[in-house]
Design an enzyme around this catalytic site. Structure first.
Site, PDB file in Angstrom:
ATOM      1  N   ASP A 233       0.851  -1.293  -0.033  1.00 34.93           N
ATOM      2  CA  ASP A 233       0.115   0.093  -0.121  1.00 34.93           C
ATOM      3  C   ASP A 233       0.893   1.476   0.127  1.00 34.93           C
ATOM      4  O   ASP A 233       0.530   2.322   0.565  1.00 34.93           O
ATOM      5  CB  ASP A 233      -0.936   0.160   1.212  1.00 34.93           C
ATOM      6  N   GLU A 234       1.906   1.158  -0.496  1.00 35.14           N
ATOM      7  CA  GLU A 234       3.066   2.294  -0.642  1.00 35.14           C
ATOM      8  C   GLU A 234       3.265   2.697  -2.052  1.00 35.14           C
ATOM      9  O   GLU A 234       4.207   3.518  -2.268  1.00 35.14           O
ATOM     10  CB  GLU A 234       4.156   2.081   0.225  1.00 35.14           C
TER      11      GLU A 234
END
Length: 289
Positions: A233-234
């Site tokens: 999720d980065e």
């Protein structure tokens, strides 16, 4: 007579004369610019450009156009791509047990709002095989048991990559596919896999983000579409959306509102990718709307 149209995307070290040289090249090769956008990033020192043009000189073939531009690209150390604007990108959709994003993308595809081809849908569950059948799209059920071994996970991912290669997939869309991809899978799909995160990153990660948001009494909820990387999720953010909420709304209402946001945000990100509007800028993106 209809002239073939192309979309050229460029990124390189910022320097004087790039626009002049690109536009001059196109003019010299009988091309007419339909629209163009560019951006110079003062922080990264990189220059980005997207040009939509028509090739009007029938004596200049596609092969000549590409070969000649390769010389210009090499002289400026460009990272460039030349896309046939008439060619619809091929998209693989992946989903688990929550289907609002899948359903939304399929509707947009069928109604012509999303100019793509969808040759396959992959899922680790069977919940949406009938939905896939209603669109005449092959459905691949590739189960992965909870707590599956690393060997089993890599074997399942290898099968997914076989489907990607066999169907000549340009973009993989994780439409609420609730499995973490391995670093090797992320590397194989670098720059061509988009995920929808059911939260306005970087806040409220993990399970039940809308319940977390409700417990915190938030006034805005949202969703984030981003490129998939091995950093969970980065990945570089493509699009985000928010909606105002208030104290009277329970977590179920927030979830329903959130799913609407997720569908719209993911659809925008997919559309921008298929129109070649997204350029990577390190950990960020440049979006030419």
């Amino acid at each position: 007579m209809t002239h073939p149209e192309y979309i050229l995307t460029i990124s390189c070290l910022d320097q004087r004369g790039i626009v002049h040289r690109v536009s001059g090249f196109l003019a010299d090769h009988g091309c007419n610019i339909i629209d163009s956008a560019q951006f110079g990033d003062a922080q990264s020192k990189l220059f980005f450009m997207r040009v939509h043009f028509a090739s009007e000189d029938t004596a200049i073939s596609d092969e000549v156009l590409r070969a000649d531009f390769a010389l210009l690209g090499a002289s400026l150390n460009m990272d460039w791509q030349l896309h046939d604007a008439a060619q619809k990108p091929r998209v693989l959709l992946m989903v688990s047990k929550i289907g609002h994003c899948l359903n939304d993308l399929l509707f947009r595809y069928k109604s012509g709002l999303l100019p793509v081809e969808i040759p396959a849908i992959v899922s680790n569950h069977t919940d949406f095989y009938q939905l896939a059948a209603s669109y005449n799209i092959p459905f691949h059920h590739l189960p992965l048991a909870a707590g599956a071994s690393e060997e089993a996970k890599l074997a399942q991912e290898a099968r997914i990559l076989e489907i990607v290669e066999h169907n000549q997939i340009d973009l993989v869309v994780l439409a609420r596919y609730m499995q973490i991809l391995s670093p090797s899978m992320c590397a194989a799909l670098k720059g061509r896999a988009i995920n929808i995160h059911h939260s306005f990153l970087p806040s409220f990660k993990g399970a039940k983000p809308y319940y977390q948001a409700h417990d915190r009494g938030v006034k805005l909820i949202g969703a984030t579409a981003h490129f998939v990387t091995s950093d969970l999720d980065e990945g570089p953010i493509i699009e985000q959306g928010v909606e105002r909420v208030d104290h009277s709304m329970g977590p179920e209402t927030l979830t329903a509102i959130g799913r609407d946001i997720e569908s719209v945000v993911l659809a925008r990100a997919v559309k921008w990718f298929t129109e070649h509007r997204i350029l990577l800028n390190g950990h960020k993106t440049v979006i030419f709307n």
